[in-house]
Scaffold this motif. Sequence first.
Motif, mmCIF file in Angstrom:
data_model
loop_
_atom_site.group_PDB
_atom_site.id
_atom_site.type_symbol
_atom_site.label_atom_id
_atom_site.label_comp_id
_atom_site.label_asym_id
_atom_site.label_seq_id
_atom_site.Cartn_x
_atom_site.Cartn_y
_atom_site.Cartn_z
ATOM 1 N N ARG A 257 0.831 -1.209 0.000
ATOM 2 C CA ARG A 257 0.000 0.000 0.000
ATOM 3 C C ARG A 257 0.870 1.266 0.000
ATOM 4 O O ARG A 257 0.624 2.220 -0.745
ATOM 5 C CB ARG A 257 -0.917 -0.026 1.225
ATOM 6 C CG ARG A 257 -2.057 0.967 1.199
ATOM 7 C CD ARG A 257 -2.944 0.773 2.419
ATOM 8 N NE ARG A 257 -3.288 -0.618 2.613
ATOM 9 C CZ ARG A 257 -4.223 -1.268 1.927
ATOM 10 N NH1 ARG A 257 -4.906 -0.620 0.995
ATOM 11 N NH2 ARG A 257 -4.471 -2.540 2.163
ATOM 12 N N GLN B 95 0.200 10.610 -9.225
ATOM 13 C CA GLN B 95 -1.196 10.340 -9.545
ATOM 14 C C GLN B 95 -1.440 10.233 -11.050
ATOM 15 O O GLN B 95 -2.167 9.338 -11.506
ATOM 16 C CB GLN B 95 -2.083 11.440 -8.962
ATOM 17 C CG GLN B 95 -3.567 11.098 -8.939
ATOM 18 C CD GLN B 95 -3.897 10.015 -7.926
ATOM 19 O OE1 GLN B 95 -3.404 10.031 -6.814
ATOM 20 N NE2 GLN B 95 -4.735 9.058 -8.322
ATOM 21 N N SER C 61 -6.216 -3.490 -7.821
ATOM 22 C CA SER C 61 -6.665 -2.122 -8.075
ATOM 23 C C SER C 61 -7.489 -1.594 -6.909
ATOM 24 O O SER C 61 -7.258 -0.489 -6.407
ATOM 25 C CB SER C 61 -7.492 -2.091 -9.363
ATOM 26 O OG SER C 61 -8.107 -0.831 -9.542
ATOM 27 N N ARG C 62 -8.452 -2.392 -6.470
ATOM 28 C CA ARG C 62 -9.337 -1.960 -5.385
ATOM 29 C C ARG C 62 -8.580 -1.812 -4.063
ATOM 30 O O ARG C 62 -8.792 -0.846 -3.318
ATOM 31 C CB ARG C 62 -10.477 -2.965 -5.219
ATOM 32 C CG ARG C 62 -11.480 -2.582 -4.137
ATOM 33 C CD ARG C 62 -12.585 -3.603 -4.006
ATOM 34 N NE ARG C 62 -12.095 -4.874 -3.464
ATOM 35 C CZ ARG C 62 -12.882 -5.937 -3.250
ATOM 36 N NH1 ARG C 62 -14.166 -5.882 -3.563
ATOM 37 N NH2 ARG C 62 -12.379 -7.049 -2.746
ATOM 38 N N TYR D 107 -5.301 -1.324 -3.498
ATOM 39 C CA TYR D 107 -4.143 -0.436 -3.411
ATOM 40 C C TYR D 107 -4.316 0.863 -4.184
ATOM 41 O O TYR D 107 -3.350 1.591 -4.419
ATOM 42 C CB TYR D 107 -2.893 -1.192 -3.854
ATOM 43 C CG TYR D 107 -2.719 -2.462 -3.053
ATOM 44 C CD1 TYR D 107 -2.535 -2.412 -1.672
ATOM 45 C CD2 TYR D 107 -2.808 -3.716 -3.662
ATOM 46 C CE1 TYR D 107 -2.424 -3.566 -0.916
ATOM 47 C CE2 TYR D 107 -2.695 -4.884 -2.915
ATOM 48 C CZ TYR D 107 -2.501 -4.801 -1.542
ATOM 49 O OH TYR D 107 -2.397 -5.947 -0.790
ATOM 50 N N ASP D 108 -5.543 1.152 -4.568
ATOM 51 C CA ASP D 108 -5.899 2.447 -5.146
ATOM 52 C C ASP D 108 -5.079 2.761 -6.390
ATOM 53 O O ASP D 108 -4.411 3.801 -6.478
ATOM 54 C CB ASP D 108 -5.718 3.553 -4.097
ATOM 55 C CG ASP D 108 -6.300 4.891 -4.554
ATOM 56 O OD1 ASP D 108 -7.225 4.865 -5.380
ATOM 57 O OD2 ASP D 108 -5.820 5.941 -4.082
#
Length: 342
Positions: A204, A212, A228-229, A231-232
């Motif tokens: 994380r 970004q 994806s969900r 660790y953004d």
Amino acid sequence: MPRSGSARLDPRIDRRPIRLAVVGTVALALTIVASGCGASDAGNVKSPEPGKPVVVATTGMVADLATHVAGEHVEVVTLMGPGVDPHLYKPTIADVRAIRDADLVLYSGLKLEEGLFRQFEAREKAGAAVAAVTRGIPQHELLTPPDFEGHPDPHVWHDVALWARCLDVVTDELAAIAPQHEETFQRNANGYRWLLQAEDERVRAAIATIPQKRRVLVTAHDAFGYFSRAYDIPVRSVQGVTTESEAGVADVNALAKFLADSGVPAIFAETSVSDRAVKAVVEGANRRGGNVRISPTPLYSDALGARGSDAESYVGTIAANVAAIVTELGGELPEGGLLPAE
């Protein structure tokens, strides 16, 4: 030591074939029997110690869980070696024999190993223990991509914290075939759970260092939805959840345009998937004025790395993937590396 009435086949899996639309796109050592790409390891089974149960695990990820929990008390045999695509895997004669003779069969579930399901059913009907390690994950925590006809995405192991929850099923099943070691199994599971929690935190933190505007993971097939969900990091891919379908021209063109327009610098091939479509995407993106390359380090999407490599264990595989992603997309790796201390 098989037992009757186990009823462990994943109830969320029906028997109908999946019809997919073509869609767009650590240091802990494991004693897992593993062989080269495309080969099964079941034929390497030696006569176990008297009274020592044999557990057959389908994938390296499942075998990793079983090996850490079982310790020296159970012999763990892995069917699918490094680089093997479980979506397309068909059993060999040695696989069928190993499943037939096992005291316990552990598989990932959620239709990942559909080519082996007939053998699982036969073994369960014979009164043996057969269990999907993902069966304890609540339905609402599973992803259901629109192209997968209502079936959950099977790639749960890419979310380290979610995969750690499979330890409960593994511990219960091992305790059922070797109850004299139940306390040891529970202690081993708790220790490994702590290590996985530490790895989850490191992943994380590392992903969060990627700027970004570059934080998009573009891959060969859609295996990283849970990653994806958790660790953004948004994910785009050439193929869908399973590798049974080929990417269409429109899918390749759409992803090429996205890469050229977004400035994301890299796309990742995978060790168990052909890189043909990935190469086509890169060519298309660069024709549109992009500056995209295929990462020299492919990702481990559906299998662990080869024996002797840094990715031969589950934690090592996760660390190798994250190191490649962070490096290619402009993030920073932690000074201590991505493997938690034991």
